[in-house]
Enzyme design. Structure first.
Site, PDB file in Angstrom:
ATOM      1  N   ALA A 190       0.828  -1.066   0.063  1.00 18.67           N
ATOM      2  CA  ALA A 190      -0.127   0.016  -0.076  1.00 18.67           C
ATOM      3  C   ALA A 190       0.984   1.342   0.133  1.00 18.67           C
ATOM      4  CB  ALA A 190      -0.915  -0.226   1.327  1.00 18.67           C
ATOM      5  N   GLY A 191       1.687   1.272  -0.899  1.00 14.79           N
ATOM      6  CA  GLY A 191       2.836   2.427  -1.202  1.00 14.79           C
ATOM      7  C   GLY A 191       1.958   3.348  -2.117  1.00 14.79           C
ATOM      8  N   ARG A 212      10.741  -0.314  -6.236  1.00 13.46           N
ATOM      9  CA  ARG A 212      11.494  -0.294  -7.546  1.00 13.46           C
ATOM     10  C   ARG A 212      12.720  -0.201  -7.261  1.00 13.46           C
ATOM     11  NH1 ARG A 212       8.601   1.038 -12.000  1.00 13.46           N
ATOM     12  NH2 ARG A 212      10.540   1.767 -12.986  1.00 13.46           N
ATOM     13  N   ALA A 250      10.202  11.522 -10.468  1.00 11.46           N
ATOM     14  CA  ALA A 250      10.670  12.378 -11.954  1.00 11.46           C
ATOM     15  C   ALA A 250      11.402  13.673 -11.762  1.00 11.46           C
ATOM     16  CB  ALA A 250       9.536  12.732 -12.606  1.00 11.46           C
ATOM     17  N   HIS A 298      -9.789  34.663  -3.269  1.00 13.06           N
ATOM     18  CA  HIS A 298     -10.957  34.008  -2.715  1.00 13.06           C
ATOM     19  C   HIS A 298     -12.036  33.912  -3.571  1.00 13.06           C
ATOM     20  CE1 HIS A 298     -14.163  33.233   0.176  1.00 13.06           C
ATOM     21  NE2 HIS A 298     -15.006  34.214  -0.514  1.00 13.06           N
TER      22      HIS A 298
END
Ligand code: FAD
Ligand code: AMP
Length: 480
Positions: free
Chosen positions: A189-190, A280, A328, A452
């Protein structure tokens, strides 16, 4: 022996292609070697990020979000849609078009900047020579004053769940499903597991994420991680912590997964597809000759110093193949730094301010240190939080889940970290990253006029809350 280059880059992912473009901009004669081929066998630039990473995953996240919105949210706005359906092959083809467009963009940038694009495999030899083998097998030795290694990373495989690219896939295979799996298992669950799990969950899969660690998103600020888990669980993701997968058995078109749960008991679950997302690893296969002079560290990353210089003179390495977060933009900034160093400039890279985003809905984003890290460093700090439910724009958009958290030094008020779960968190965190680069205090952010109604008002209010000055929420600290 052919022409000598000032710079040869091996790998055209976000680290390599950015390094090549920057080097060429600075007047250096530059070539970039890339071995990736598209499905028709044609050379293609962009690496993991463009082909099987950031871009295609975001394309599917956006498609699945639109589907889910149409199905679950439009009615409340008075919009009738009839029966909302999903055509998965069309969604996958759209993703492929996005990838093609972006990778074509890099090829165009190479042409515009006069980077020589070479399709094939590069291998670093001794003395800054590079053996280049093109896709037809023709071998040539190229010479360069400087070589930049940017060979990236590949998914980690675990023996207990061997990828067969049919029932058990890695992140690449999970971008190519042609139908929605009824039951989908995700190991890990990364960041990548949560993003891919979200895609298929939104389209109707029953998704179970099996995570070996006891803490959810252990590297994130734990207040934000807890809030994120609550939101994702409500969306239907079944996240099981302290669950280590110990075996898998493919039985026809299904896979039976065995895991030990938090009490140490063995459990079994059956899925139609299983995605292995356990991290990875750096990729250096075939990249270095025995006498290249480049060393790897004990985890297989190319060893570099703070300036991305390897042990071999004139050889540099950037991106996922070197230490640091596998992101990246981290690789791209290293690429720019190295190209500018080669050109004689003296830039430094700030590794302390690298934003990190998980593209679930809502997004999760952070920059700087977490509260746990600041505490462990023994520093005195103040925290300001602000919930999106008190932000007019967020309520109007029906995007009011989550909060912004800002951590600042207790003495100087300088911002040490910002952690967000909420709408447009990826873009909001960037304003704090810029503020941090300029050494800004929480007060500086709080004093800056914010438009806003915007989501960014949550950042301003969280910054004000650091010193007990929030306007649209009762302050925990007394207002001075
Ligand atoms: P890569 O992109 O891996 O590129 C390396 C290139 O080198 C490859 O094209 C490879 O073919 C080539 N190569 C290797 N060896 C040779 C050789 N000997 N000769 C010639 N060419 C060679 N990061 C983010 O920041 N944001 C995100 O949202 C995000 N989402 C992701 C989603 C998924 C599903 C995955 C898998 C990753 C994601 N990442 C994300 C991570 C990101 O993709 C990587 O951090 C990034 O691609 C690393 O860039 P790189 O240039 O170092 O390596
Ligand atoms: P990331 O590195 O963010 O991609 O996350 C990978 C996750 O996979 C980590 O949180 C690991 O704890 C988890 N993981 C690794 N091996 C296993 C396993 N056998 N079972 C369950 N989770 C695992």
């Amino acid at each position: 022996m052919s022409d000598k280059y000032d710079v040869i880059v091996i790998g055209s992912g976000p680290a390599g292609y950015v390094a090549a473009i920057r080097a060429a901009q600075l007047g250096l004669k530059t070539a970039c070697i890339e071995k990736w081929k598209d499905d028709k066998g044609k050379g293609i630039n962009g690496g993991t990020c463009l082909n099987v990473g950031c871009i295609p995953s975001k394309a599917l996240l956006d498609s699945s979000h639109k589907y889910h919105d149409a199905k679950a949210s439009y009615e409340a706005h008075g919009i009738g849609t009839g029966d909302v359906t999903i055509d998965v092959p069309t969604m996958i083809q759209r993703k492929a078009k996005v990838v093609k467009q972006m990778s074509g963009g890099i090829t165009g940038l190479f042409q515009a900047n006069k980077v020589t694009s070479l399709y094939g495999t590069g291998k670093l030899l001794a003395g800054r020579k590079v053996e280049f083998t093109d896709h037809e097998g023709k071998v040539e030795t190229l010479e360069a004053e400087n070589v930049i290694l940017a060979s990236g990373s590949v998914p980690v495989n675990i023996p207990v769940a061997p990828v067969d690219n049919d029932v058990i896939v890695d992140s690449t295979g999970a971008l190519e499903f042609q139908e929605v799996p009824k039951r989908l298992g995700v190991i890990g669950a990364g960041v990548i597991g949560l993003e891919l799990g979200s895609v298929w969950s939104r389209l109707g899969s029953e998704v179970v994420c099996l995570e070996a660690m006891d803490d959810f998103l252990a590297m994130m600020d734990q207040q934000i991680a807890k809030e994120t888990k609550k939101i994702l669980t409500k969306q239907g993701l079944d996240i099981r912590l302290s669950c280590r997968v110990t075996g898998t058995e493919v039985k026809g078109k299904e896979v039976e997964v065995t895991y030990t749960d938090k009490d140490g008991n063995e459990q079994k679950e059956t899925f139609d597809k299983l995605i292995v997302c356990v991290g990875r690893r750096p990729y250096t296969e075939g990249l270095l000759s025995g006498d290249s002079g480049v060393n790897l560290d004990e985890r297989g990353f190319i060893y570099v110093n703070d300036l991305c210089s390897t042990n071999a003179p004139g050889v540099w390495a950037v991106g996922d193949v070197v230490r640091g977060p596998m992101l990246a933009h981290k690789g791209s900034e290293e690429g720019v730094m190295v190209a500018e160093r080669i050109a004689g400039q003296k830039p430094l890279m700030n590794y302390d301010i690298i934003p990190n985003v998980i593209y679930t809905h809502p997004e999760v984003a952070s920059v700087g240190r977490t509260e746990e890290q600041v505490k462990a460093d023994g520093e005195d700090y103040n925290v300001g939080t602000f919930p999106f439910v008190a932000v007019g724009r967020a309520v109007a958009a029906d995007e009011a889940e989550g909060l912004v958290k800002i951590i600042a030094d207790a003495k100087t008020d300088r911002v040490l970290g910002c952690h967000i779960v909420g709408p447009s968190a990826s873009d909001l965190v960037q304003q704090v990253a810029i503020a941090m680069e300029f050494g800004s205090t929480a007060e500086d952010i709080g004093m800056t006029v914010h438009g806003h109604p915007t989501f960014s008002e949550a950042v301003k209010e969280a910054a004000l809350a650091v010193n007990g000055h929030a306007i649209h929420m009762p302050n925990r600290k007394k207002r001075k």
